[in-house]
Design an enzyme around this catalytic site. Sequence first.
Site, mmCIF file in Angstrom:
data_model
loop_
_atom_site.group_PDB
_atom_site.id
_atom_site.type_symbol
_atom_site.label_atom_id
_atom_site.label_comp_id
_atom_site.label_asym_id
_atom_site.label_seq_id
_atom_site.Cartn_x
_atom_site.Cartn_y
_atom_site.Cartn_z
ATOM 1 N N GLU A 5 0.818 -1.224 0.000
ATOM 2 C CA GLU A 5 0.000 0.000 0.000
ATOM 3 C C GLU A 5 0.848 1.268 0.000
ATOM 4 O O GLU A 5 1.248 1.755 1.057
ATOM 5 C CB GLU A 5 -0.930 0.014 1.230
ATOM 6 C CG GLU A 5 -1.802 1.278 1.271
ATOM 7 C CD GLU A 5 -2.748 1.360 2.470
ATOM 8 O OE1 GLU A 5 -2.692 0.480 3.346
ATOM 9 O OE2 GLU A 5 -3.527 2.318 2.525
ATOM 10 N N LYS A 52 -2.432 -1.980 -3.206
ATOM 11 C CA LYS A 52 -3.493 -1.126 -2.655
ATOM 12 C C LYS A 52 -3.107 0.333 -2.849
ATOM 13 O O LYS A 52 -2.465 0.949 -1.996
ATOM 14 C CB LYS A 52 -3.686 -1.448 -1.163
ATOM 15 C CG LYS A 52 -4.711 -0.567 -0.461
ATOM 16 C CD LYS A 52 -5.111 -1.134 0.902
ATOM 17 C CE LYS A 52 -6.016 -0.180 1.655
ATOM 18 N NZ LYS A 52 -6.651 -0.808 2.810
HETATM 19 P P1 13P Z 1 -9.403 4.194 3.968
HETATM 20 O O1 13P Z 1 -10.255 3.415 2.964
HETATM 21 O O2 13P Z 1 -10.206 4.823 5.048
HETATM 22 O O3 13P Z 1 -8.430 5.095 3.304
HETATM 23 O O4 13P Z 1 -8.560 3.096 4.741
HETATM 24 C C1 13P Z 1 -7.934 2.101 4.033
HETATM 25 C C2 13P Z 1 -6.690 1.711 4.705
HETATM 26 O O5 13P Z 1 -6.502 0.576 5.062
HETATM 27 C C3 13P Z 1 -5.650 2.716 4.912
HETATM 28 O O6 13P Z 1 -4.465 2.110 5.295
#
Ligand code: 13P
Length: 340
Positions: free
Chosen positions: A177, A219
């Site tokens: 991510e 992500k």
């Molecule tokens: P949000 O969808 O609220 O951005 O959170 C996703 C997430 O896991 C952030 O690390």
Amino acid sequence: MNKELLESIARQLVAPGKGILAADESTGTITKRFAKINVESTEDNRRAYRELLFTTSGIEEFISGVILFDETIKQRANDGHTFVSVLEKKGILPGIKVDLGTEPMSESLLELVTKGLEGLDERLKQYAGFAAKFAKWRAVITIGEGIPTELCIEKNAEQLAQYALLCQQNNIVPIVEPEVLMDGGHTIERCYEVTSQVLKTVFAKLNEAGVYLPGILLKPNMVIAGSESIKSSAEEIARLTLQCLHENVSAQVPGIVFLSGGQSEVEATANLQAINAMKGDTSAQDNTPWVLSFSYGRALQTSVLKTWGGKSENITAAQAEFYKRAKMNGLASKGEYFGE
Ligand code: 13P
């Protein structure tokens, strides 16, 4: 590293019409969310709230996996079953947040690097013992004057690659991510530029480290204007997001699960729909190799929290909200969402 196993877990997480619930808010973050609804952040309130989410009937139709926080993976439902077994019984894969939050980067104090590589191998082994099948590590990139710096992007990408390799060596699928924050007044074009550079660097580092790409999920943020800028249309977001992904993400990656990043619930659903609809449009020679789905936190929980308000008499109504948001996003992940 069992490549076949990693690939099959990754594919299960992006099964048709399904996505991921990010319920891995750290204690600090969930405390902030609870403060907005005047609920005290005690361990038992946090447990009760997560129980509400995980026991919502029928969510397994749209939710393939749940990312848990360290405290939550060890907790139990009221009936004594562990949360992990509650999820497993529904065929939902348990996952775990393994980063330890962010800290300012010493060379550029307005930028962040992520903590948690130290001792990560031991923690992954412990979480594998709690049946975690996948993990999440969030790197944060900020857009501002003179930032992000190349150094910050490099450092974060390197950390993501090291984390991903360690996960795979423990047969845990890493969700990679790199989040380019929506905060600020930047344009959608600037977000496109930065996200492109970040993804390019991340994939270079993943390849260098020998990460098995069919056994990861990406992500990312959607390509979107800053929250203090004029809103872009869903079509523009979809077009630039798809362009950015096509230019920078390996076709070996099985799935891309977006974060919601501060978009409203309906925006996050509508934008995911626009992305999948546009992807479908070009399907004469559909060269979009990945499933495009969601791994939402706030966009699946904002109205659930509000409806619950910490009161047990509101649980059924709050679960109905959660079911609805899961269903809407499940539809959007197939390009079949046509409004609430
Ligand atoms: P949000 O969808 O609220 O951005 O959170 C996703 C997430 O896991 C952030 O690390």
